[in-house]
Design a protein around this motif. Structure first.
Motif, PDB file in Angstrom:
ATOM      1  N   PRO A 189       0.819  -1.216   0.000  1.00 32.48           N
ATOM      2  CA  PRO A 189       0.000   0.000   0.000  1.00 32.48           C
ATOM      3  C   PRO A 189       0.853   1.267   0.000  1.00 32.48           C
ATOM      4  O   PRO A 189       1.787   1.400   0.791  1.00 32.48           O
ATOM      5  N   GLY A 190       0.555   2.176  -0.939  1.00 29.12           N
ATOM      6  CA  GLY A 190       1.294   3.422  -1.057  1.00 29.12           C
ATOM      7  C   GLY A 190       2.468   3.383  -2.015  1.00 29.12           C
ATOM      8  O   GLY A 190       3.005   4.438  -2.389  1.00 29.12           O
ATOM      9  N   ASP A 191       2.908   2.184  -2.429  1.00 29.94           N
ATOM     10  CA  ASP A 191       4.035   2.066  -3.362  1.00 29.94           C
ATOM     11  C   ASP A 191       3.648   2.558  -4.754  1.00 29.94           C
ATOM     12  O   ASP A 191       2.499   2.414  -5.189  1.00 29.94           O
ATOM     13  N   GLU A 192       4.640   3.100  -5.456  1.00 30.19           N
ATOM     14  CA  GLU A 192       4.489   3.323  -6.891  1.00 30.19           C
ATOM     15  C   GLU A 192       5.268   2.214  -7.601  1.00 30.19           C
ATOM     16  O   GLU A 192       6.484   2.103  -7.461  1.00 30.19           O
ATOM     17  N   VAL A 193       4.545   1.376  -8.329  1.00 25.89           N
ATOM     18  CA  VAL A 193       5.144   0.243  -9.026  1.00 25.89           C
ATOM     19  C   VAL A 193       5.192   0.565 -10.512  1.00 25.89           C
ATOM     20  O   VAL A 193       4.173   0.887 -11.122  1.00 25.89           O
ATOM     21  N   ALA A 194       6.377   0.464 -11.098  1.00 28.57           N
ATOM     22  CA  ALA A 194       6.539   0.696 -12.532  1.00 28.57           C
ATOM     23  C   ALA A 194       7.130  -0.551 -13.172  1.00 28.57           C
ATOM     24  O   ALA A 194       8.131  -1.098 -12.690  1.00 28.57           O
ATOM     25  N   TYR A 195       6.492  -1.011 -14.232  1.00 25.73           N
ATOM     26  CA  TYR A 195       7.047  -2.107 -15.027  1.00 25.73           C
ATOM     27  C   TYR A 195       7.146  -1.605 -16.456  1.00 25.73           C
ATOM     28  O   TYR A 195       6.178  -1.630 -17.223  1.00 25.73           O
ATOM     29  N   LEU A 196       8.320  -1.085 -16.808  1.00 30.62           N
ATOM     30  CA  LEU A 196       8.542  -0.434 -18.090  1.00 30.62           C
ATOM     31  C   LEU A 196       9.690  -1.115 -18.811  1.00 30.62           C
ATOM     32  O   LEU A 196      10.766  -1.336 -18.212  1.00 30.62           O
ATOM     33  N   ASN A 197       9.437  -1.457 -20.052  1.00 28.53           N
ATOM     34  CA  ASN A 197      10.453  -2.156 -20.855  1.00 28.53           C
ATOM     35  C   ASN A 197      10.986  -3.386 -20.128  1.00 28.53           C
ATOM     36  O   ASN A 197      12.190  -3.670 -20.152  1.00 28.53           O
TER      37      ASN A 197
END
Length: 322
Positions: A189-197
């Motif tokens: 909760p509260g995390d920013e998750v990025a899955y890019l390339n």
């Protein structure tokens, strides 16, 4: 009562048969709960009604036989035919419909309690968690690690550990809670998750990855790229397929859909409070939070930790994983 019991077993057979054939989704927790209640009712009826009734009938038969023998003895007849003990044992014998209900109550109750509060078995149906878990792995899930929950309604009554990044967790699929899913906890909760390339970042920090070369996936019969990845204190392996583009298409609508941004490179999501972002280790062969959104806390089932059987690969038995 025998007819009623036969009808109940017929209904159970139809339900389980339709479930096995895929005609409808089953709820095994609810089935076990109902079986526990029904067999308890039979057990109580046997303990306080049917068994005393049979014992009274057997005692009455023995008393009548003793009176008959006494009367014949008074007439000077000492040799009396008939084996009253055999008839008495038949009277005391538990009928089949009590054998298969009251007799099964202790076993069903024990299974229900262990499965609800301690450990629950699951079978891995797909390759979304390869290479950590393979299709056909039978695993155990710790039901109390994240807190004690009431069976069937899945309401937490006693708190315990919170999910951590890297945990392999079983949960109820948010879009259809009748179905259980298993994925890895990536975002809290509260995390920013990025899955890019095809690279994972948490709160702007790239997650450590190290190439291990190629991996042959026996289920898909193709090679993929194998990496070690570290989430928190957990180091595990993941797969990517260079032939699959990074772009992903999400379901049009899911709770907190506005917290995710999609583009040609992948997705960036901010995890809402009380929710978790889940991903499969087989990154290009996993339908997970990137596509259908976040897992609410109330959908958590437990933490997976042990492979207890794989009939196609006995070498995996007893493997603890993370």
């Amino acid at each position: 009562m025998s007819l009623l019991t036969a009808v109940l077993y017929a209904c159970l057979g139809v339900y389980l048969g339709g479930w096995y054939l895929g005609q409808w989704h089953g709820n095994f927790s609810l089935v076990l709960f109902l079986l526990t209640i029904v067999t308890l009712a039979y057990w109580l009826a046997e303990r306080f009604h049917f068994k005393p009734q049979r014992e009274r009938a057997a005692a009455q038969l023995a008393e009548q036989d003793a009176q008959r023998r006494a009367a014949l003895a008074g007439q000077g007849i000492a040799q009396v035919d008939g084996n009253v003990e055999e008839a008495r044992q038949k009277l005391l014998m538990q009928p089949w419909w009590l054998d298969w209900t009251a007799g099964l109550f202790p076993v069903i109750c024990a299974v229900f309690l262990v499965r609800s509060f301690l450990f629950e078995p699951f079978k891995i149906p797909s390759g979304s968690m390869v290479p950590t878990l393979l299709v056909g792995d039978l695993i155990l899930v710790n039901k109390y690690h994240y807190g004690v929950r009431l069976p069937v309604i899945n309401t937490k009554v006693i708190d315990n550990h919170s999910p951590q990044r890297g945990d392999v967790m079983v949960f109820r699929y948010p879009l259809d809670p009748r179905i259980d899913y298993i994925k890895r906890v990536v975002g809290l909760p509260g995390d920013e998750v990025a899955y890019l390339n095809k690279r994972l970042s948490i709160n702007g920090q790239p997650v450590s990855m190290e190439s291990l070369g190629d991996y042959y996936d026996e289920d898909s019969r193709r090679y993929a790229q194998l990496y070690t990845e570290k989430l928190g204190d957990v180091e595990h392996r993941v797969l990517t397929n260079k032939e699959v583009p990074p772009f992903m298409l999400a379901i049009d609508s899911f709770p907190f859909r506005d917290q995710c941004r999609y583009n040609a490179e992948g997705v960036v999501c901010t995890v809402p409070e009380g929710h978790y972002f889940m991903m499969g280790d087989n990154r290009d062969n996993s339908q997970d939070s990137r596509y259908w959104g976040f897992v609410p806390e109330q959908n958590i089932v437990g933490k997976a930790f042990l492979i207890w059987m794989n009939f196609g690969n006995l070498g995996r038995i007893g493997t603890f994983f993370q």
